[in-house]
Design an enzyme around this catalytic site. Structure first.
Site, PDB file in Angstrom:
ATOM      1  CG  ASP A 159      -2.281   0.591   0.996  1.00 34.37           C
ATOM      2  OD1 ASP A 159      -2.302   1.704   0.435  1.00 34.37           O
ATOM      3  OD2 ASP A 159      -3.304  -0.004   1.365  1.00 34.37           O
ATOM      4  N   GLY A 182       4.400 -26.060   3.271  1.00 33.33           N
ATOM      5  CA  GLY A 182       3.015 -26.209   3.692  1.00 33.33           C
ATOM      6  C   GLY A 182       2.402 -27.524   3.269  1.00 33.33           C
ATOM      7  NE  ARG A 183      -0.327 -25.770  -1.214  1.00 28.40           N
ATOM      8  CZ  ARG A 183      -0.445 -25.083  -2.333  1.00 28.40           C
ATOM      9  NH1 ARG A 183      -1.537 -25.221  -3.077  1.00 28.40           N
ATOM     10  NH2 ARG A 183       0.505 -24.250  -2.709  1.00 28.40           N
TER      11      ARG A 183
HETATM   12  O1  LIG Z   1       6.329 -16.022  -2.832  1.00 26.99           O
HETATM   13  C1  LIG Z   1       5.648 -16.564  -1.933  1.00 26.99           C
HETATM   14  C2  LIG Z   1       5.338 -15.939  -0.747  1.00 26.99           C
HETATM   15  C3  LIG Z   1       4.612 -16.612   0.200  1.00 26.99           C
HETATM   16  N1  LIG Z   1       4.174 -17.868  -0.012  1.00 26.99           N
HETATM   17  C4  LIG Z   1       3.410 -18.540   1.061  1.00 26.99           C
HETATM   18  O2  LIG Z   1       4.114 -19.706   1.505  1.00 26.99           O
HETATM   19  C5  LIG Z   1       3.239 -20.781   1.719  1.00 26.99           C
HETATM   20  C6  LIG Z   1       3.593 -21.922   0.812  1.00 26.99           C
HETATM   21  O3  LIG Z   1       2.727 -23.012   1.041  1.00 26.99           O
HETATM   22  P1  LIG Z   1       2.820 -24.378   0.231  1.00 26.99           P
HETATM   23  O4  LIG Z   1       1.611 -25.125   0.655  1.00 26.99           O
HETATM   24  O5  LIG Z   1       4.100 -25.026   0.633  1.00 26.99           O
HETATM   25  O6  LIG Z   1       2.801 -24.036  -1.234  1.00 26.99           O
HETATM   26  C7  LIG Z   1       1.818 -20.255   1.509  1.00 26.99           C
HETATM   27  O7  LIG Z   1       1.316 -19.876   2.770  1.00 26.99           O
HETATM   28  C8  LIG Z   1       2.023 -18.988   0.664  1.00 26.99           C
HETATM   29  O8  LIG Z   1       1.072 -18.001   0.950  1.00 26.99           O
HETATM   30  C9  LIG Z   1       4.469 -18.483  -1.184  1.00 26.99           C
HETATM   31  O9  LIG Z   1       4.094 -19.647  -1.436  1.00 26.99           O
HETATM   32  N2  LIG Z   1       5.214 -17.816  -2.122  1.00 26.99           N
END
Ligand SMILES: O=c1ccn([C@@H]2O[C@H](COP(=O)(O)O)[C@@H](O)[C@H]2O)c(=O)[nH]1
Length: 233
Positions: A65, A210-211
């Site tokens: 922003d 994450g996943r």
């Molecule tokens: O460039 C970016 C910035 C943030 N993220 C975040 O990281 C995780 C990745 O999750 P996975 O499930 O391992 O894909 C997610 O919370 C995104 O918001 C990103 O992926 N890339």
């Protein structure tokens, strides 16, 4: 710090109840990320819960922003005592500087991380849709350097750019990589990925995974498998 301490697991779930279920399922995880999905649905309560459980927290709201608004948001977010906080480097030099300045008088301010190029984007989208005339890696490096020059503590980048950013930005600049995929997991919507071991070897301080963990049939088994892959490097 062990390599498993370098893994940050995102709580990308729709409500507080599901987030707490994940915390209970994976007590060995020490660093959790709260992003847009959970924060928009449930607010800041999860951050207090992480604190009570003595976990580290990364508030990933990716502020983008005008300078005054970004600065105010960073100051407000600092109330939650989070360890890491994100804002987009493309908000510009004035916003980055204002953000740093806004939290400079706090006793333990969060480390600010500049988002460079989202890991879901590929070179074709950058050139054709976003009309960015630079090579993706050069653009990511420029954004990280803009963050560094503006006093930001580190950057979020893909593991594919982390070696270059480490070389140019130095050892003290914090580099956090999402877009991390073990060889046995699917990429999903991520484009620029590497395995956890490759990302650490390339110079990442922290990996956001994450996943591959939270979406696995057995998240605990997936976590353990990734930790094992990282002990062997
Ligand atoms: O460039 C970016 C910035 C943030 N993220 C975040 O990281 C995780 C990745 O999750 P996975 O499930 O391992 O894909 C997610 O919370 C995104 O918001 C990103 O992926 N890339």
């Amino acid at each position: 710090m062990t390599n498993s301490d370098r893994i940050i697991v995102p709580l990308d779930v729709p409500d507080l109840e599901s987030a707490i279920a994940l915390l209970d399922l994976l007590p060995e995880v020490n660093f959790w990320k709260v992003g847009l999905e959970l924060f928009v649905s449930s607010g800041a309560e999860i951050l207090g819960i992480l604190q009570e459980r003595q976990k580290k927290s990364f508030l990933d709201l990716k502020f983008h922003d005008i300078p005054n608004t970004v600065a105010g948001a960073c100051r407000s977010a600092s109330r939650y005592q989070v360890d890491l906080l994100t804002l987009h480097a493309t908000a510009g030099r004035q916003a980055l500087t204002a953000a740093k300045e806004a939290i400079s008088d706090l006793l333990s301010p969060p480390k600010l991380l500049a988002i460079t190029v989202l890991t879901s984007l590929n070179a074709r989208e950058l050139a054709l849709d976003l009309k960015i005339p630079l090579e993706l890696s050069e653009y990511a490096l420029n954004l990280a350097l803009l963050g560094k020059e503006s006093g930001i503590d580190g950057a979020v980048c893909s593991p594919q750019e982390v070696a270059q950013l480490r070389r140019v930005c130095g050892e003290d600049f914090l580099l956090v990589c999402p877009g991390v995929r073990p060889s046995w997991s699917s990429k999903g919507d991520q484009s620029r990925v590497m395995t956890p071991a490759q990302a650490i070897k390339a110079g990442a301080d922290y990996l956001v995974i994450g996943r591959p963990i939270t979406g696995a049939e057995e998240p605990k088994v997936a976590w353990t498998k990734i930790c094992q892959e990282l002990t062997d490097i």
